[in-house]
Write a protein that holds these residues in place. Structure first.
Motif, mmCIF file in Angstrom:
data_model
loop_
_atom_site.group_PDB
_atom_site.id
_atom_site.type_symbol
_atom_site.label_atom_id
_atom_site.label_comp_id
_atom_site.label_asym_id
_atom_site.label_seq_id
_atom_site.Cartn_x
_atom_site.Cartn_y
_atom_site.Cartn_z
ATOM 1 N N SER A 138 -4.491 4.429 2.235
ATOM 2 C CA SER A 138 -3.918 3.691 1.093
ATOM 3 C C SER A 138 -3.821 4.487 -0.201
ATOM 4 C CB SER A 138 -4.749 2.415 0.901
ATOM 5 O OG SER A 138 -4.865 2.039 -0.440
ATOM 6 N N TYR B 229 -3.517 3.402 -3.368
ATOM 7 C CA TYR B 229 -4.379 3.026 -4.482
ATOM 8 C C TYR B 229 -5.857 3.161 -4.144
ATOM 9 C CZ TYR B 229 -0.274 1.320 -6.992
ATOM 10 O OH TYR B 229 0.934 1.236 -7.648
ATOM 11 N N GLN C 31 -4.508 -7.562 -1.625
ATOM 12 C CA GLN C 31 -4.118 -6.164 -1.796
ATOM 13 C C GLN C 31 -5.381 -5.313 -1.670
ATOM 14 O OE1 GLN C 31 -2.722 -6.056 -5.912
ATOM 15 N NE2 GLN C 31 -4.729 -5.390 -6.578
ATOM 16 N N ILE C 32 -5.193 -4.018 -1.534
ATOM 17 C CA ILE C 32 -6.332 -3.095 -1.569
ATOM 18 C C ILE C 32 -6.042 -2.021 -2.621
ATOM 19 C CG2 ILE C 32 -7.217 -3.435 0.756
ATOM 20 C CD1 ILE C 32 -5.538 -0.994 1.632
ATOM 21 N N ASP D 7 -7.450 -4.048 -9.270
ATOM 22 C CA ASP D 7 -6.407 -3.314 -9.977
ATOM 23 C C ASP D 7 -6.970 -2.000 -10.520
ATOM 24 O OD1 ASP D 7 -3.467 -3.687 -10.998
ATOM 25 O OD2 ASP D 7 -4.584 -2.596 -12.511
ATOM 26 N N THR D 8 -6.489 -0.910 -9.938
ATOM 27 C CA THR D 8 -7.074 0.396 -10.265
ATOM 28 C C THR D 8 -6.941 0.755 -11.747
ATOM 29 O OG1 THR D 8 -5.018 1.483 -9.580
ATOM 30 C CG2 THR D 8 -6.781 1.317 -7.936
ATOM 31 N N ARG E 73 7.203 -4.440 8.990
ATOM 32 C CA ARG E 73 6.793 -4.989 7.686
ATOM 33 C C ARG E 73 6.976 -3.976 6.560
ATOM 34 N NH1 ARG E 73 2.271 -4.988 4.103
ATOM 35 N NH2 ARG E 73 1.795 -7.063 3.300
ATOM 36 N N TYR F 254 4.346 -8.168 -11.681
ATOM 37 C CA TYR F 254 3.276 -7.230 -12.048
ATOM 38 C C TYR F 254 3.777 -6.191 -13.056
ATOM 39 C CZ TYR F 254 -0.252 -3.618 -11.799
ATOM 40 O OH TYR F 254 -1.200 -2.696 -12.153
ATOM 41 N N SER G 190 0.524 -7.988 -3.956
ATOM 42 C CA SER G 190 0.305 -6.866 -4.861
ATOM 43 C C SER G 190 1.350 -6.801 -5.973
ATOM 44 C CB SER G 190 0.309 -5.558 -4.084
ATOM 45 O OG SER G 190 1.538 -5.404 -3.412
HETATM 46 N N1 LIG Z 1 -1.787 -2.428 -9.070
HETATM 47 C C1 LIG Z 1 -2.663 -2.441 -7.919
HETATM 48 C C2 LIG Z 1 -1.826 -2.176 -6.669
HETATM 49 C C3 LIG Z 1 -2.576 -2.249 -5.369
HETATM 50 C C4 LIG Z 1 -1.629 -2.153 -4.187
HETATM 51 O O1 LIG Z 1 -0.416 -2.380 -4.321
HETATM 52 N N2 LIG Z 1 -2.177 -1.785 -3.037
HETATM 53 C C5 LIG Z 1 -1.367 -1.739 -1.834
HETATM 54 C C6 LIG Z 1 -1.909 -0.773 -0.791
HETATM 55 S S1 LIG Z 1 -2.086 0.872 -1.408
HETATM 56 C C7 LIG Z 1 -1.409 -3.094 -1.203
HETATM 57 O O2 LIG Z 1 -2.478 -3.632 -0.982
HETATM 58 N N3 LIG Z 1 -0.259 -3.699 -0.944
HETATM 59 C C8 LIG Z 1 -0.219 -5.039 -0.447
HETATM 60 C C9 LIG Z 1 0.674 -5.222 0.718
HETATM 61 O O3 LIG Z 1 0.992 -4.260 1.414
HETATM 62 O O4 LIG Z 1 1.017 -6.366 0.931
HETATM 63 C C10 LIG Z 1 -3.780 -1.424 -8.128
HETATM 64 O O5 LIG Z 1 -3.654 -0.565 -8.998
HETATM 65 O O6 LIG Z 1 -4.825 -1.539 -7.479
#
Ligand SMILES: N[C@@H](CCC(=O)N[C@@H](CS)C(=O)NCC(=O)O)C(=O)O
Length: 373
Positions: A16, A18, A54-55, A68-69, A150, A300, A363
């Motif tokens: 991932s 983030y 989200q991760i 949120d990073t 997806r 966002y 996300s």
């Molecule tokens: N703004 C968030 C973005 C986090 C994000 O978009 N993570 C991605 C994976 S790297 C995610 O979980 N996406 C959700 C999805 O695929 O539905 C941060 O900075 O943590």
């Protein structure tokens, strides 16, 4: 406040964007953490506490949560300032935050394109991601197919990448490599002698996607070995490697290609996204890099623009004029506008202490069907 007694569990993934960004930041700060690979049950667990699917998401041993990073970096910079990541000079800090946001958001599309549009990379990464679905009673080929359909559907095709925009999408990666390569010929980090928010922003895509996925990594090794070396330097970061070095305190002229893209492309896009959001449209369309883009409106990113505007508004006249001097007038004008009439409430203040929120969102902060309750 002392954070010594608290331990941190990062719900995330080795694949991932983030999660890699957050891990590098925690390593730079010397903050110990464990990573737990996400799966359907752990995502439900996270969403029950934070309202977000989200991760990464950080479960703290004191019962609080961080998401949120960008906000997590800001949170630790206040809670545990040393070794400092955020520049002390206000104009330099603003540019660091602006570059972090640009890199986080604008490199996401090329990162997803290189991962999911090229069959060799898509085959490999769908296998890796398939492991996260192991708790579901389906064969591996079904897990792999799920991810390919997806990710390519949501983050490549529906996000505006097709035959007309393919080259422009790739040009974003290539021009970013060139801009960073010339910077790393002169200094070890994006803005100076030690890493700041901008480094972690660029690291998100440059590590987990561009530096590891076979197709873009081949390009990076050949075209930008200095960037490849910086990726390793960022992953091998520790307080002892930079804490004695000076914080960046000026905006170097070689940032011009990156700041040009921020002004001419990214800020204009953010404004279009905001206008479409306020008009309650589902799609944003705009011209950039010589082509027309159509993509879903992202609440966002309305919040991202608002946050940058608040940061700029907090600067004194001298710092503002230094920021204005490195941005194109049209880009600066977008940042200098008053806050929009309606800004989505994105993340509650960190740390999150109360369970749940009104609705579970994805996300891009869009309400999710079949929300976890
Ligand atoms: N703004 C968030 C973005 C986090 C994000 O978009 N993570 C991605 C994976 S790297 C995610 O979980 N996406 C959700 C999805 O695929 O539905 C941060 O900075 O943590």
């Amino acid at each position: 406040m002392s954070g010594e007694a608290v331990s941190y569990l990062v719900h995330g993934a080795d694949e991932s964007y983030y999660t890699g960004k957050l891990e590098a930041y925690l390593r730079a700060k010397g903050i110990a953490y464990d990573v737990r690979p996400f799966g359907p049950a752990s995502m439900r667990h996270c969403a029950r506490h934070t309202g977000v699917v989200q991760i990464p998401q950080v479960e703290c041993s004191d019962g609080t949560w961080l998401v949120d990073t960008t906000l997590i970096i800001d949170y630790f910079e206040r809670r545990q300032p040393e070794p400092r990541i955020s520049p002390a000079d206000p104009a330099t800090r603003f540019v660091s935050l602006l570059l972090e946001d640009y890199a986080d958001e604008w490199l996401w599309r090329p990162a997803m394109h290189y991962r999911w549009s090229y069959p060799e990379t898509a085959r490999l990464m769908s296998g890796w991601l398939g492991q996260h679905l192991a708790e579901l009673p389906l064969p591996m080929f079904a897990h792999k197919l799920y991810w390919r359909v997806r990710q390519r559907g949501t983050f490549v095709r529906r996000d505006g990448v097709d035959g007309r925009t393919w080259n422009a999408t790739e040009a974003t990666y290539l021009s970013t490599l060139d801009a960073l390569e010339s910077i790393f010929r002169r200094r070890p980090f994006v803005m100076g002698e030690r890493p700041c928010e901008a480094d972690f922003g660029f690291f998100a895509s440059m590590f987990r996607h561009f530096g590891c996925d076979p197709t873009p990594a081949r390009i990076m090794r050949k075209r930008a070995p200095g960037v490849y070396e910086w990726v390793a330097r960022m992953w091998n970061i520790a307080p002892s490697r930079f804490a004695e070095r000076p914080l960046p305190a000026s905006i170097e002229t070689d940032l011009a290609p990156l700041l040009g893209a921020v002004s001419q492309v990214y800020l204009r896009y953010l404004e279009v996204n905001e206008t479409a959001y306020l008009a309650e449209r589902q799609q944003a369309s705009y011209f950039a890099l010589g082509v027309e883009w159509k993509e879903p409106v992202k609440p966002y990113r309305v919040w991202c623009l608002d946050r940058l505007r608040s940061e700029l508004a907090a600067l004194d006249a001298e710092a503002r004029s230094r920021v204005a001097a490195v941005l194109e007038p049209t880009g600066f004008a977008i940042l200098a506008k008053p806050r929009a009439a309606r800004v989505p409430e994105v993340v509650r203040e960190l740390p999150i202490t109360e369970r749940g929120r009104r609705a579970v969102v994805d996300s891009w902060w869009r309400p999710r069907a079949g929300a976890v309750r």
